[in-house]
Design a protein around this motif. Structure first.
Motif, PDB file in Angstrom:
ATOM      1  N   ILE A   1       1.016  -0.957   0.208  1.00 19.67           N
ATOM      2  CA  ILE A   1       0.050   0.146   0.166  1.00 19.67           C
ATOM      3  C   ILE A   1       0.856   1.311   0.161  1.00 19.67           C
ATOM      4  N   ALA A   2       2.331   1.019   0.638  1.00 21.07           N
ATOM      5  CA  ALA A   2       2.767   2.220   0.243  1.00 21.07           C
ATOM      6  C   ALA A   2       3.416   2.645  -0.466  1.00 21.07           C
ATOM      7  N   ILE A   3       4.269   1.580  -1.421  1.00 21.11           N
ATOM      8  CA  ILE A   3       4.568   1.988  -2.708  1.00 21.11           C
ATOM      9  C   ILE A   3       3.502   2.825  -3.570  1.00 21.11           C
ATOM     10  N   ARG A   4       2.292   1.235  -3.321  1.00 20.81           N
ATOM     11  CA  ARG A   4       1.264   2.377  -4.440  1.00 20.81           C
ATOM     12  C   ARG A   4       1.075   3.983  -4.076  1.00 20.81           C
ATOM     13  N   ARG A   5       0.740   3.850  -2.749  1.00 22.93           N
ATOM     14  CA  ARG A   5       0.436   5.194  -2.756  1.00 22.93           C
ATOM     15  C   ARG A   5       1.264   6.241  -2.378  1.00 22.93           C
ATOM     16  N   ARG A   6       2.955   6.372  -2.103  1.00 23.35           N
ATOM     17  CA  ARG A   6       4.179   7.066  -2.138  1.00 23.35           C
ATOM     18  C   ARG A   6       4.058   7.226  -0.922  1.00 23.35           C
ATOM     19  N   GLU A   7       3.979   6.421   0.173  1.00 23.24           N
ATOM     20  CA  GLU A   7       4.055   6.907   1.692  1.00 23.24           C
ATOM     21  C   GLU A   7       5.374   6.599   2.414  1.00 23.24           C
ATOM     22  N   ALA A   8       5.472   6.823   3.656  1.00 23.52           N
ATOM     23  CA  ALA A   8       6.395   6.220   4.126  1.00 23.52           C
ATOM     24  C   ALA A   8       6.169   5.204   4.850  1.00 23.52           C
ATOM     25  N   VAL A   9       6.361   4.187   5.587  1.00 22.45           N
ATOM     26  CA  VAL A   9       5.033   3.972   6.527  1.00 22.45           C
ATOM     27  C   VAL A   9       6.519   3.443   8.254  1.00 22.45           C
ATOM     28  N   GLU A  10       6.199   3.610   9.220  1.00 21.05           N
ATOM     29  CA  GLU A  10       6.909   3.060   9.886  1.00 21.05           C
ATOM     30  C   GLU A  10       6.824   1.562  10.494  1.00 21.05           C
TER      31      GLU A  10
ATOM     32  N   ALA B   1       9.944  -0.243  -3.900  1.00 21.54           N
ATOM     33  CA  ALA B   1      10.066  -1.619  -4.668  1.00 21.54           C
ATOM     34  C   ALA B   1       9.822  -2.502  -3.797  1.00 21.54           C
ATOM     35  N   LEU B   2       9.408  -3.918  -4.839  1.00 21.81           N
ATOM     36  CA  LEU B   2      10.272  -5.201  -3.794  1.00 21.81           C
ATOM     37  C   LEU B   2      11.323  -5.682  -5.126  1.00 21.81           C
ATOM     38  N   ALA B   3      11.779  -6.312  -4.128  1.00 27.82           N
ATOM     39  CA  ALA B   3      12.809  -7.419  -5.247  1.00 27.82           C
ATOM     40  C   ALA B   3      13.056  -8.540  -4.518  1.00 27.82           C
ATOM     41  N   PHE B   4      13.522  -9.534  -5.133  1.00 29.39           N
ATOM     42  CA  PHE B   4      13.733 -10.464  -4.660  1.00 29.39           C
ATOM     43  C   PHE B   4      15.027 -11.093  -4.680  1.00 29.39           C
TER      44      PHE B   4
ATOM     45  N   GLY C   1      16.605 -14.264  -5.551  1.00 28.40           N
ATOM     46  CA  GLY C   1      16.566 -16.140  -5.372  1.00 28.40           C
ATOM     47  C   GLY C   1      16.463 -16.300  -3.528  1.00 28.40           C
ATOM     48  N   PHE C   2      16.584 -16.075  -3.066  1.00 25.29           N
ATOM     49  CA  PHE C   2      16.186 -16.278  -2.268  1.00 25.29           C
ATOM     50  C   PHE C   2      15.097 -15.741  -0.767  1.00 25.29           C
ATOM     51  N   ARG C   3      15.463 -14.698  -0.973  1.00 27.58           N
ATOM     52  CA  ARG C   3      14.451 -13.688  -0.121  1.00 27.58           C
ATOM     53  C   ARG C   3      13.825 -12.489  -0.507  1.00 27.58           C
ATOM     54  N   TRP C   4      12.853 -12.457   0.362  1.00 28.75           N
ATOM     55  CA  TRP C   4      12.045 -10.750  -0.234  1.00 28.75           C
ATOM     56  C   TRP C   4      12.602  -9.530   0.156  1.00 28.75           C
ATOM     57  N   HIS C   5      12.534  -8.216  -0.060  1.00 25.76           N
ATOM     58  CA  HIS C   5      12.958  -7.199   0.244  1.00 25.76           C
ATOM     59  C   HIS C   5      11.807  -5.897  -0.150  1.00 25.76           C
ATOM     60  N   THR C   6      12.259  -5.264   0.442  1.00 28.88           N
ATOM     61  CA  THR C   6      11.556  -4.114   0.249  1.00 28.88           C
ATOM     62  C   THR C   6      12.710  -2.435  -0.390  1.00 28.88           C
ATOM     63  N   ARG C   7      12.931  -2.497  -1.733  1.00 29.79           N
ATOM     64  CA  ARG C   7      13.371  -1.178  -1.390  1.00 29.79           C
ATOM     65  C   ARG C   7      13.231   0.300  -0.863  1.00 29.79           C
ATOM     66  N   SER C   8      13.427   0.811   0.022  1.00 26.45           N
ATOM     67  CA  SER C   8      13.551   1.956   0.926  1.00 26.45           C
ATOM     68  C   SER C   8      14.173   2.903   0.363  1.00 26.45           C
ATOM     69  N   PHE C   9      13.484   4.048   1.656  1.00 25.24           N
ATOM     70  CA  PHE C   9      14.302   5.440   1.972  1.00 25.24           C
ATOM     71  C   PHE C   9      14.381   5.181   2.931  1.00 25.24           C
TER      72      PHE C   9
END
Length: 311
Positions: free
Chosen positions: A132-141, A161-164, A166-174
């Motif tokens: 939701i934060a990615i879609r709305r361009r929000e920051a989340v605590e 963004a989300l990133a995989f 090969g083993f784990r899922w990440h969120t690319r974030s500021f």
């Protein structure tokens, strides 16, 4: 393929693609296949098959003895491009329980299995907050458990963004705490709470938007026959191929391909491939991307050059 293809509704085109998928991969298709997959009536399934015949009359013929349509020798795909990766992705999805066998387009699944991977404990509510934060361009605590601190701590991140890897899922974030873009392992986000408009745009994440090309080739110490096998494995032309990678994901890509160490560190038949443009990759702004899954610095070696990567 594709030139002169009639404009069709999405639902109709899906069924025509399914017919073609079955013809290409299994050599036959019948009304029951359409009825089971799309939940249509007998008359509707017959209509879909007749429509396909009208649009691609040379692609299949009716086998009276088998009561099914079979692929003709003149078969040429009109509505889909046969893709081995797509087919194997369906097999893998069934193997991992992501897709039920009856929901796959493959009618007769081959015997298969996959190397087991540990399940990652991602909280659906946490993932929903990130998406939701990615879609709305929000920051989340988020309350994040890093490897550098004994206890989880609250921090503000602005995911884009989300990133995989090969083993784990990440969120690319500021990350507001470090004032830089980082990768956060989603399974290490314990919980989320409030959100607010993000104060930074994703376009500023140059490491995410910059593409680095990894040029790989067979290990030079392999025999000529062994090099040819590796060329086939990786779809190489003239002994090399290029793999585009986001600079933000370069660390993971090199590690997964076994290119994060000196090629001489392992026997050629184990290493198999080498990085042909090592200096160019290392020069790509030193790719010193921050990784939030650890607090210590790791020395990463690509070829003969070492780079410091914050983990």
């Amino acid at each position: 393929m594709g030139e002169g293809k009639p404009s069709l509704r999405w639902s109709v085109e899906q069924k025509l693609q399914f017919i073609e998928f079955r013809l290409f991969w299994e050599g036959h298709v019948n009304r029951a296949d359409l009825m089971d997959t799309f939940g249509v009536s007998l008359n509707q399934a017959s209509g879909d098959l007749n429509r396909y015949i009208a649009l691609a009359p040379d692609n299949m013929v009716y086998d009276k003895s088998g009561k099914t349509y079979v692929r003709s020798p003149a078969f040429s795909p009109h509505f889909m491009k046969p893709d081995a990766t797509q087919y194997l992705a369906q097999v893998r999805s069934v193997a991992e329980g992501i897709v039920a066998p009856e929901d796959a387009w493959i009618g007769n699944l081959p015997t298969f299995d996959a190397t087991p991977a540990p399940a990652r404990g991602i909280d659906p509510a946490v993932l929903r907050s990130i998406v939701i934060a990615i879609r709305r361009r929000e920051a989340v605590e988020v309350r994040y458990q890093s490897m550098s601190s004994p206890d989880p701590e609250w921090r503000w991140i602005a995911p884009h963004a989300l990133a995989f890897d090969g083993f784990r899922w990440h969120t690319r974030s500021f990350c507001e705490k470090s004032n830089e873009y980082r990768d956060f392992v989603i399974s290490r986000i314990v919980e989320t709470r409030q959100s607010r408009p993000a104060g930074i745009i994703s376009a500023a994440d140059t490491a995410w938007h910059e593409i680095v090309e990894l040029e790989i080739g067979p290990h030079p110490e392999l025999s000529a026959n062994q090099r040819r096998v590796i060329e086939l494995d990786y779809g190489m032309q003239d002994g090399r191929t290029k793999i585009p990678v986001r600079r933000a994901l370069l660390y993971y890509a090199l590690k997964r391909l076994g290119l994060d160490t000196d090629p001489a560190a392992r026997p050629p038949h184990d290493q198999q491939i080498v990085l042909l443009n090592n200096e160019e990759v290392v020069r790509s702004k030193n790719w010193q991307t921050s990784f939030s899954n650890d607090g210590k610095s790791e020395t990463l070696q690509t070829g003969a050059t070492r780079q410091q990567v914050e983990r």
